[in-house]
Write an enzyme that holds these catalytic residues in place. Structure first.
Site, short mmCIF file in Angstrom:
data_model
loop_
_atom_site.label_atom_id
_atom_site.label_comp_id
_atom_site.label_asym_id
_atom_site.label_seq_id
_atom_site.Cartn_x
_atom_site.Cartn_y
_atom_site.Cartn_z
N GLY A 1 51.92 37.46 40.69
CA GLY A 1 51.21 36.39 40.00
C GLY A 1 51.99 35.09 39.96
O GLY A 1 51.48 34.03 40.33
N ARG B 1 39.83 33.97 42.10
CA ARG B 1 39.39 35.37 42.18
C ARG B 1 37.88 35.48 42.39
O ARG B 1 37.41 36.44 43.00
CB ARG B 1 39.81 36.12 40.92
CG ARG B 1 41.30 36.34 40.92
CD ARG B 1 41.74 37.15 39.74
NE ARG B 1 43.07 37.68 40.01
CZ ARG B 1 43.93 38.05 39.06
NH1 ARG B 1 43.58 37.97 37.80
NH2 ARG B 1 45.10 38.52 39.39
N GLY C 1 50.61 43.42 40.36
CA GLY C 1 51.05 44.80 40.14
C GLY C 1 50.54 45.74 41.23
O GLY C 1 51.25 46.65 41.67
N LYS D 1 62.18 40.80 35.68
CA LYS D 1 62.79 42.09 35.34
C LYS D 1 63.00 43.01 36.54
O LYS D 1 62.12 43.16 37.37
CB LYS D 1 61.85 42.82 34.37
CG LYS D 1 61.73 42.15 33.02
CD LYS D 1 61.25 43.18 32.03
CE LYS D 1 60.54 42.62 30.85
NZ LYS D 1 59.42 43.49 30.48
#
Ligand code: ADP
Ligand code: MG
Length: 393
Positions: A349, A34, A372, A195
């Protein structure tokens, strides 16, 4: 969305929100991806002899926890830039930070302390946004991974200063926008991970665009159970069965294949070196958990992907962190990476970590840095941070 091309940064003090939410180990940066991703923006501004004032969050500290200071990031950034970086160890909205920043000259790079040390940051407190706005004459948002957050250092300050997208932000938005319009077909989407609830929005959005969807990972079991399958002790979200049925019905209505696993690797527990059993995906025996897609599913998924001209992949096919449950993820990664003349994007991720571990990063057209944020962009076609910069397209 205004970009750096529209900013005359010469001799200006420019406040830049970056995403330096990096893993630390023993007080050092364990993965500097990053930090590297922010260099094009910083170097562009330095070429214009601007004063570059960087700010970021790191983790989820409760108050001013020394374990979440950005000092190790400043050290790593110095090495990468090959020039000194002024680390400002005070709360970023404080008067002390303001005084230090006032004294910085052109060509200087400063890194402020963790924005999450400020209680108003995640509440998008307008007073805190005003305090940030004192720190620059222009604002650059380059924290793509945080652009879905309505936080003071992302959207609050952007509304108070002339604001621009940084290089990373621009690259990510352009790359992901190609999955929402102007894409080449066949266009296929592979989804997995833990999920359904995290991804339901993106499934619904991409089902409208893609020619087919392949579902693996733990989330497949919610779909399999919704269709009446026996999933044993596999991970299922019972409160999402209705939503899963809606998605399956919508796919049928659109005449688009939504492929689920037909066989899975099942074991009693997630244990390295476990000897799993291959069982039918809709008949997992009680006491066993489905932990990866099986060999037949690997083959079917690879066949279904063949010939695709556009692919988006999010979410591992199994518990890839624990061999042998990495085989399904490996098979899908190879199938996508091997597509000739295709536009391939991986986001998320854990999926990105899997692709990196396999050394297949270079084989993808785009590896998204924002988990996200990428999913929310693909769901909504925009993000709060993009809107704060004037919207997209
Ligand atoms: P990403 O970060 O790429 O968006 P997620 O966070 O949604 O992916 O999911 C990744 C996690 O899902 C991994 O930790 C992986 O172990 C877990 N997972 C995948 N398949 C299964 C499964 N069948 N059972 C339990 N966990 C699973
Ligand atoms: Mg994840």
């Amino acid at each position: 969305m205004r970009t750096l091309e529209e900013l005359d940064a010469r001799e200006k003090r420019v406040l830049v929100r970056v995403d330096y939410n990096v893993p630390l180990e023993g007080g050092e940066v364990a993965d500097d991806t990053r930090i590297r991703a922010s260099l094009p923006t910083i170097e562009h501004l330095l070429h214009q002899n601007a004063t570059v004032v960087l700010m970021s969050h790191l983790g989820r500290p409760k108050g001013e926890d020394p374990a979440y200071r950005l000092r190790p990031v400043a050290f790593r950034l110095e090495e990468l830039l090959r020039q000194p970086v002024t680390y400002v160890p005070f709360p970023p909205g404080s008067d002390r930070t303001y005084q230090v920043v006032q004294g910085l000259g052109p060509g200087v790079v400063a890194l402020l302390e963790n924005v999450r040390f400020e209680p108003g940051e995640t509440k998008n407190d307008p007073e805190l946004a005003r305090r940030y706005a004192r720190l620059g004459e222009a604002f650059v948002l380059d924290a793509f991974g945080s652009a879905h957050r309505e936080h003071a250092s992302v959207v609050g300050v952007a509304r108070l200063l002339p604001s621009y997208a940084g290089r990373l932000m621009e690259r990510e938005v352009r790359a992901l926008a190609r999955l929402l319009s102007g894409y080449r077909r066949p266009y296929r989407v592979v989804l997995g991970g833990a999920k359904v609830s995290d991804k339901i929005g993106v499934i619904q959005s991409l089902l409208e665009h893609a020619d087919g969807i392949l579902v693996g990972g733990a989330m497949a079991f919610t779909f399999l159970k919704a269709e009446g399958g026996e999933v044993g002790d596999s991970l299922v979200e019972d409160d999402k069965l209705g939503l899963a049925r809606e998605v399956l019905a919508r796919a049928r209505e659109l005449g688009k294949p939504l492929l689920l696993p037909t066989d899975v690797m099942a074991a009693e527990a997630i244990r390295e070196g476990a000897v799993p059993r291959v069982v039918p995906a809709d008949a997992v025996p009680a006491g066993l958990k489905g932990l990866d897609i099986g060999p037949e599913t690997q083959r079917r998924f690879a066949e279904a992907l063949a010939g695709s001209k556009t692919v988006f992949w999010n979410g591992p096919m199994g518990v890839f962190e624990v061999p042998p449950f990495d085989q399904g993820t490996l098979a899908v990664a190879r199938a996508v990476a091997g597509l000739a003349d295709a536009y391939t994007v991986v986001g998320g991720g854990d999926s990105v970590a899997a692709v990196k571990r396999l050394g297949l990063e270079e084989a993808f057209s785009h590896v998204s840095t924002g988990g996200g944020a990428s999913l929310e962009f693909l769901e909504k076609g925009t993000l709060p941070g993009i809107e704060a910069l004037g919207g997209w397209p």
